[in-house]
Each structure stands twice: as structure tokens, then as C-alpha cells.
Scaffold this active site. Sequence first.
Site, PDB file in Angstrom:
ATOM      1  N   LYS A 139     -16.422  44.654  17.053  1.00 34.58           N
ATOM      2  CA  LYS A 139     -16.817  43.601  17.731  1.00 34.58           C
ATOM      3  C   LYS A 139     -16.388  42.190  18.212  1.00 34.58           C
ATOM      4  CE  LYS A 139     -21.740  41.981  16.036  1.00 34.58           C
ATOM      5  NZ  LYS A 139     -22.683  41.364  14.712  1.00 34.58           N
TER       6      LYS A 139
ATOM      7  N   SER B  89     -27.449  42.930  16.304  1.00 31.07           N
ATOM      8  CA  SER B  89     -26.023  41.786  16.849  1.00 31.07           C
ATOM      9  C   SER B  89     -25.589  42.841  17.241  1.00 31.07           C
ATOM     10  CB  SER B  89     -25.674  40.998  16.211  1.00 31.07           C
ATOM     11  OG  SER B  89     -25.463  41.320  15.178  1.00 31.07           O
TER      12      SER B  89
ATOM     13  N   SER C 148     -27.189  44.341  11.222  1.00 31.86           N
ATOM     14  CA  SER C 148     -26.882  43.615  12.330  1.00 31.86           C
ATOM     15  C   SER C 148     -26.152  44.999  12.771  1.00 31.86           C
ATOM     16  CB  SER C 148     -26.027  42.189  12.438  1.00 31.86           C
ATOM     17  OG  SER C 148     -27.111  41.543  13.059  1.00 31.86           O
TER      18      SER C 148
END
Lengths: 489, 94, 480
Positions: free
Chosen positions: A80, A155, A179
Site C-alpha cells: 500500500k 482504504s 481498511s
Amino acid sequence: MAKLNQLTIHALRDLLDSGQVSPTEVLDACLKRIEQVDPQVKAFITLIPEAARARAKQLEDLGKDKLATHSLAGIPFALKDNLCTKGILTTCASRMLANFIPPYDSAMVEKLEAACAITIGKANLDEFSMGSSTETSSFFPTANPWDLERVPGGSSGGSAAAVAADEVIFALGSDAGGSLRIPAAFCGLVGMKPTYGRVSRYGLISYAPSLDQIGPLTKDVTDCALVLNTIAGHDARDANSVPVEVPDYTSFLKEDLQGLRIGVPREYFFPGLDPRVKELVQKALLRLEELGAICEEVSLPHTEYALPVYHLISTAEASSTLARYDGVNYGYRAAADDLDTMLQKTRTEAFGPEVKRRIILGTYALSSGCYDAYYLKAQKVRTLIKQDFDQAFAQYDLLVSPTAPGVAFSFGEKEDPLSMYLLDFCTNPLNLAGLPGISIPCGFIQKMPVGLQFIGRPFSEGTLLQAAYAYEQSTEWHRQKPDLDNDCI
Amino acid sequence: MIISHEQVETMAFLNQIELSAEEKEQYTAQLNVILKYARILEQLDTSQVAPMIHVLPLYNVWREDEVGVGLDREQALQNAPESEEGYFKVPRIL
Amino acid sequence: MATDYEAVIGLEVHVELKTKSKIFCSCPTTFGGESNTHVCPGCLGLPGVLPVLNRKVVEYAIKAGLALNCEIAEFTKFDRKNYHYPDLPKNYQLSQFDLPICQQGYLEIEINDNQKKIGINRIHMEEDAGKLVHQGDNIARAEYSLVDCNRSSVPLLEIVSEPDMRSAEEARVYLEKLKAILEYLDISDCKMEEGSLRCDANVSIRPRGQRTLGTKTEIKNMNSFRSLQRAVEYEIERQIDAKEAGEPIVQETRGWDEVTGVTLSMRSKEEADDYRYFPEPDLPPLRIDRAWVEELQQQQPELPAARKERFIQDYGLPNYDAEILTNSRALADFYEASCSLYPNPKVVSNWVMGELLHLLNAENLEITQSRVTPERLAEMLQLIDKGTISGKLAKTVLEEMFKTGQPPQAIVQAKGLVQITDESALTIVVDQVLEANPKVVEDYRKGKGKALGFLVGQVMKQTRGQASPEVVNRLLKTRL
């Protein structure tokens, strides 16, 4: 015959360790897939194919016997883009950090490098992890590989989409309120948020420091255990990382749940829950009982308060944590003749609307006159939420619930912030209490995956993996793949 | 209305953020929805409840007083939007 | 009749701790150094880097708390203080808000032999900011500014007094005493000129007898004890004048201007400040173990008050001497070292407090910078005892020692400063003086005792001060 990029870590391990395939072959399969589908999926902000190839070559030179001693040797993965990578752009999907090149590596990069895994690139996310759909990314939204018209969740949406689309074998994401688990549910993956303090946050660009935790997104439970083996552990550079011994998580992968006591919190079956999701979760409960578990309803009475508590605390922390982005030492700077104008223009131009909204809310929660009613009140209710779990875990080994209230939705469908925030209804209480949680596939609704969440006591990741594995092995959900090829010609 | 336009503006100002009239309008409306939802917390009597200060039972996490390796100046300034003679440079402070 | 006003003063003192590394990262705390060379991702505020507390800082804070008679918290934590400024890389400062490590202590000061307790409200730990350099003659006219993060995250203690001081002198004496205690604890360099000891003063006035406090102003930019006293004196006067003239006193921050000797308004937008303190989530809280506090209490060095008592008891010094000598740890150490080599405490005290401090003050030096060591001082005093030099000559010798760092014997020999005790040689000079001053001789014989002094002086002058005053006196008296 499945392609190499479609395989799991454990399947590839056998092929790599026996010398049937080389790291370069695995990597090439992934890179080829990325070339083929990423223009539509848009999972990546930054790709580093040359560095990845060089690394694969380097690993090959070590020889397969030596490689076999490293748990993730030759396995391509995505990070990420809120995990700092030395010398490689790390943007947090924000204009603010569009040019930021960290002079240091996050602990995760060090650990995965040491395990000889291969970084392919940096995956998209909601700007500063503020969102549940990856739509707030300053650069572009990521698509859900199961339906390119829908969001992948957030996310950690880029990480999840990359794994679900077989662009990488696994990915790391982070989870402050859901997330990792929401994207895992939306993309049909296994996503684990470990216990707060289980994994070092050193080098994680924080959203809400007391809630953030890094975890894996994988194709199955075995892979989740393998990645967790590598990333868990104490790190003196994160004062909140806990010096609790890391067991071999693969030792928990048993197909028997005899005598396991599972609580089913009734409040998690709330009015906003899609009845079809509820039905699938209830079917899963029956399956768990067939496997030997004892499932009973339990009450976590403060559940409905978790959402406002979560938003008040996370935004308060974020308002302060994000204050550092001011164009002085690094990051975006707007042109201006004086400092105040520079600061204001920089932050006004470089932060997106969701970030600004949360900063304003968090500032309000902390401001003089509001502190007691909002921030302090929230921390008190947080104590009550944690006590609910403590009481439940006095009776049960695990809790089980839906992960998300529904399946992935279409882009732009959730325009008002509150409806977006409600997505985290079942996931954010865990972050408030610091507990581990895992989401695994438990079925489909009109070809879109649905997630089942297990919740455990602190540092009981092993038990979570045991239940998740036993359930997974009794189903076929994890073997299904999105049919992307027709979409990406 | 729980939070006013003026308060929204002040909160933004404290964070060096400027809002257009339209944004101010929109944020005020949205934040009022969220804060109204947050009002359910008022139902709970928390007078006897201690606020959570830390989610883990961790205390006294510290390091010994030893000097370690930092960044050299070039690395330190590598991301600086503007620098001069080994310093970060900022526009004049009014 | 004009109102009789009383000043109410409280001090906020920031002191940099002399740990090896910073409070939340392992960068060195060394003063000076090229800009941005004592930095790391942590103290530059780069994203993703977390604070890790330096245990030594907690230890030093407890030591300070014990020395200032504070209660040491059982539970304490760090909080974020949020405000934007370019010298603060994270735009929040890690500090302590509602649960500081030390509270409710006091410090005793002495003015004109009167003791007074000044309350200590709290002591807390925090990190320092970086440094801004303004390009131009001052901040207002600078075209741009430069930021150096070397000082960012250097450990600080903030020591906040109660508003217990009633005069500028008390404020100065409090700060001097506080500095002495911190020096004795060896936890800070306490150099006001380098900024390792900084002081802000809260000043208000009220009619004597009134219980409620008047509106206070906060005075900044005082970089010496003297400027603290001057600034507070000025501010008290300014407030009284304003009150008398019927002008309001505004709550504001005022800067002391050393050159013009006035305080000037810096800003009065206090209402815009909202620091939004909340517990730092990246740092677990602290539980201060009582056994550790006990252990640190046992290890405490002798503090100024105890040492002063000992000086009075063991060396038989007057209160005044003992107070001055013990107000600086280095000076007291110097004194004791000298006494061990030359066991006449009062004589040593006279020389240290008189000549040596005078020389040091004239050059604005600390005792630690003195080229006269206790050994050399003792050697010099022994030369007086042996009669090699007179007390008067000794002053010259000490000056020379102070200037060159040479041993006293070498100075005496090189400059031919040896005392003349040879009677035959001195008789010649005495005779010359008597012959040249018949009128004075006459006066003396008529009973004017003072005349003798003049004649001794003349002989000393002729011998460039080297004549033994004892011998000269005797010779003169025999001749007369």
C-alpha cells in the site's frame, strides 16, 4: 493449468523450492498480468519492474536451496502506498506527497526484503487512508476486479484489487477502521488486521496512530499465516509494538473446530445490513457448527456507539498527525510571498475534500469547549466498547460477524459521508479495542463476494487463522476468480 | 445546528486551510449530520468511566540514552521544496 | 494619596537537558554544528517515523522534581500541543498537559538574610523546536527565513513557578537559585546565552492588600539574570504608570529589548490560540516506580542549601560567604578543593570571593573557565605565608596568574616580585624617605599617627611594592 500469477504463496513455494519455476518466471507472469489488466483495474500508483527484475535475478543467483530457507523467497507482492520505501516514491495517494521520496524504509519493507519477497509496486489507496472505497485517492479510483464498475473497497483498495486481479501474489495494507477487511470482503480475499502492536508501524504513514495496524491481503488463509509469520514481531522503533513471542501461525491451520466457542454478537446484524449478507453469514455459522464449533448469540451492547466514537477519535488524531504537511521540509509547496499564505495555499490546494472534512471534524472534537463533549466522551465510550469485548471473551474464544453490510457498490454511489462511514459498522469496533480480526469469503451475491469476519482476543491471531482455515477448507469460495479477461482485451 | 459556518471556518483556519463559500456551506451541512449522529453518545452516563488513554496495557516503553546514526545533510534536505546553504528555506514570516 | 502597588511575578523556565541523545530519537544533542546535520527522519517530522522516549529524560525530570521538593507522579503521559510554526517540523510539540511528571514543589530563596519559599506549580518534559534564521536585519524585514532542525526534539524541562515573587530582585534570585540546583544535579548546562536556560516572566500588579490577581503580561527574550531583573522592573513600572494614567493593561506577550531597555508588545491574539492538547497515541503512558524514585533520591548529590549549611558548620564561614560560594556548584567545588590544599577557610574565601570573582566578573567568565586552579591559588597563599610575597603583591601575582595561567613562583621570579625583607637594603630606602619628607617626620613626632602610613607608602612605592610591610614598619618606628 493455472498461470503462475494466479497461484498462492504456498503453491508457488513448492514450485520454486523444487526448482520447477524460477523467481523471474513468477515475476514475469505478474508483470505481464499487470500490463494486461492494470490499465482497467488501476491498482498501482508506482511500479518498479526493473528493480523487481534485478531482485529476482539476484535471488536466482543465490540458488534454490538457499532461497528455500526464506519464507517468501521469490514471491512478488504490492505495498500500500502509505508504507515508506527508501528511494521510491511514497505518495499516500495525495497531491501533498506526490513527489515524496523517503530516505528510509518502513519496517515492513525490511522484513519482506529479508524474507526475499519481491516488491513490484506501490498500490493505490484512499488519500491518507481516509475512505472505504479508494475513491478519495487524489490520482484515480481503483476498480473492483469482480466488476470494473464497482469500487474495490478501501482504504487498501489498490492492494486488494492487485491481489484479486492476480497482478501480485499478496499485498500489504493497513487498517484503522476496516481498511483491510472491507477491501478483502469486496474483492473476495483474506484480509487480516492483527492485534494493535503485533506488527510494527515504523514507516507507515499514519492516519490515526492509536487505530492503525498493518496486515496482509492474500488469496487464502494459509498465505495469510505465511505473511503474518514474516511481518509480526516486536520493533523498538514503534513504542506500541508489543514484545509478545510470534508463534508459527501455520501450526494453527487445522480443519477441526471441536469445542471452539464462538459468540455471535447480535448488534452486528444491524438494520443497515443487506439481508442477503445476513443469510450467507447464517449459513456460515451452520457450517462452523458442523465443523465442531459451538455458536451462541452474545450481546455487545455498546456497538451502536462505536461508529461516532471511531470518527471522533480517528479524525482528532488525524487532524494533528496531518499537521506536518506544510510545504516546509518536504512535500507539496504552493508558491507564495509570505509564510502564512504559503502554508494556507499548500494545504488548501494539496489536500482533497475528504481529508479536509476529517481534519475539520477532528479539530472541532479537540477544540476548547468541545473537548469534553466529543473527544473525551468518545474515549470514555471507547472504554465501554472494550469492556463489552472483554466480557464476551470471558465466555467465547472467538466472535463472528459480517465484515461489510453489503457487497461492493458502484462508483459515486455513496455520496454522503455518513452512508460511506456506515460501511465500517462491523469493522471499526475492533480497532477501538485493539483486537485482531480477519475477513474471509463466505459466498457471493450476484457474482460479488461477501466477507465473514472473525474477531479474537488480543494476540489470538492463531485462533482466528484456525477458524478461518477450517471454514475455508470446507468451502470453495476462495477458489473462485473474477473473470477479468473478457473485460481487459 | 451544532457546528456553525463560523466554527467550520475557524477549525479550517487553525489547520491552515481556506474554504470557499461553497465548501463552507457543504462542510457545515455534512458535519452537522455527523455530529448529530454523534449525539447518541449523550445517552450514555459515563461519569464513572475512565477515558481510554491507551488501548494496550503497555507502560514505560523507552530506550537508553545512546546516539545513533541519522541522516546526512543532503538526505535531510533531499525532499525540501526549497533550501539554501544547508537550511530549509521558507518565505518571509509576516 | 497614590495607590501602593504590589507586583505579582511567576516564572516559566525552560531548561535543555544534557542527555547524549534527543528525547524522542537518537540524534546527538550537541550544541552548534553545521545546520541540519544532527537530524533524522524523526526530528525532521517525516511521515511514518514514531517517537521513542529517552529514559534518561525521565530520570532527569525526577531528579529535578526531587530537588525542588515536588510530588513525583505515579502515572504520567505525553500530550500533543498543536500549533503551526515552521521551526516545529510536526506542527505539534510533544509535551505534557494535565498529568505532568512533577507537581507542587517549592524552592527556597534568600534575600538580605530573609528566607522565602517560592512554590513550584509543575515540571514537565517536552521537546524543543528547531531554529529559525531570518535573512535581513529582523523578522519583520526579512525577505525569507531559514530553518535548522538540529535543536528539534532536544529534551527540555519546563519548570513553572507559582506567582509567588513580589519583586524583580526576587525573580532574579529565584532563577539564580534554580540554575544552581540544576547545575548541582548535573542535568543541564544552564547557559542562558546558548539558550539552554530560558526564562519567561508573567507579571501583573495589584493594589497592596488586594487578593485577586491583576491582568498579566508575559515577558520574553531575557537572556541574562540582569536582563530578567531589568525587564521585570521595567514592566512593573510600565503597568503602574498605565494604571495610574487610567489605561487598560492588556493580556499579551511582550518582548524585552535589551538595547532600549523596554518591553514591547509582540502579539495579543491569545484568543486565536487553541492548542488542542490530547494524549500522544504513539507513546504508551508511564508508571513511575516508587523504588526508582527512592533510588534516585538516594543518589541525589548535595544541593546548594545543604552545602551552604555545611560550609557554615565545617568552615566557619559567615552566612553571606557561604551563600555566594555555594550558589554555583563549580565555585563551591573550587573553594573546597582550595581549602583542602590550604586549610584556612576564611582566607581562601576572602581571596575567592574578593579578587578571583572580581577578575572573573570583569571578563564575564565562569569559574570553570578560570586559568587559576585551586592548586595554584593554594601555592600563592603559601608564598604569602612564607613571606615570599606580601598580600599586596599577591594581588598582582593573582592577576598575572589569571591572565597567563602560569604558576605563582614563576611569576614572582620572572617579574622579580619577591618580597624584600633584607633589613640593610630596606634601611637605605627608609633613610632616603625620611630625609625627603622632614615635614611628615615632624608631624609624626608631634603625635600624628597617620603620618606613619604615608611614610610606609613612600617606601613601598620606591620598592615597587616589594618591601615587606612588616619590616618597613619596624625600621621606620626605630628610626623615628
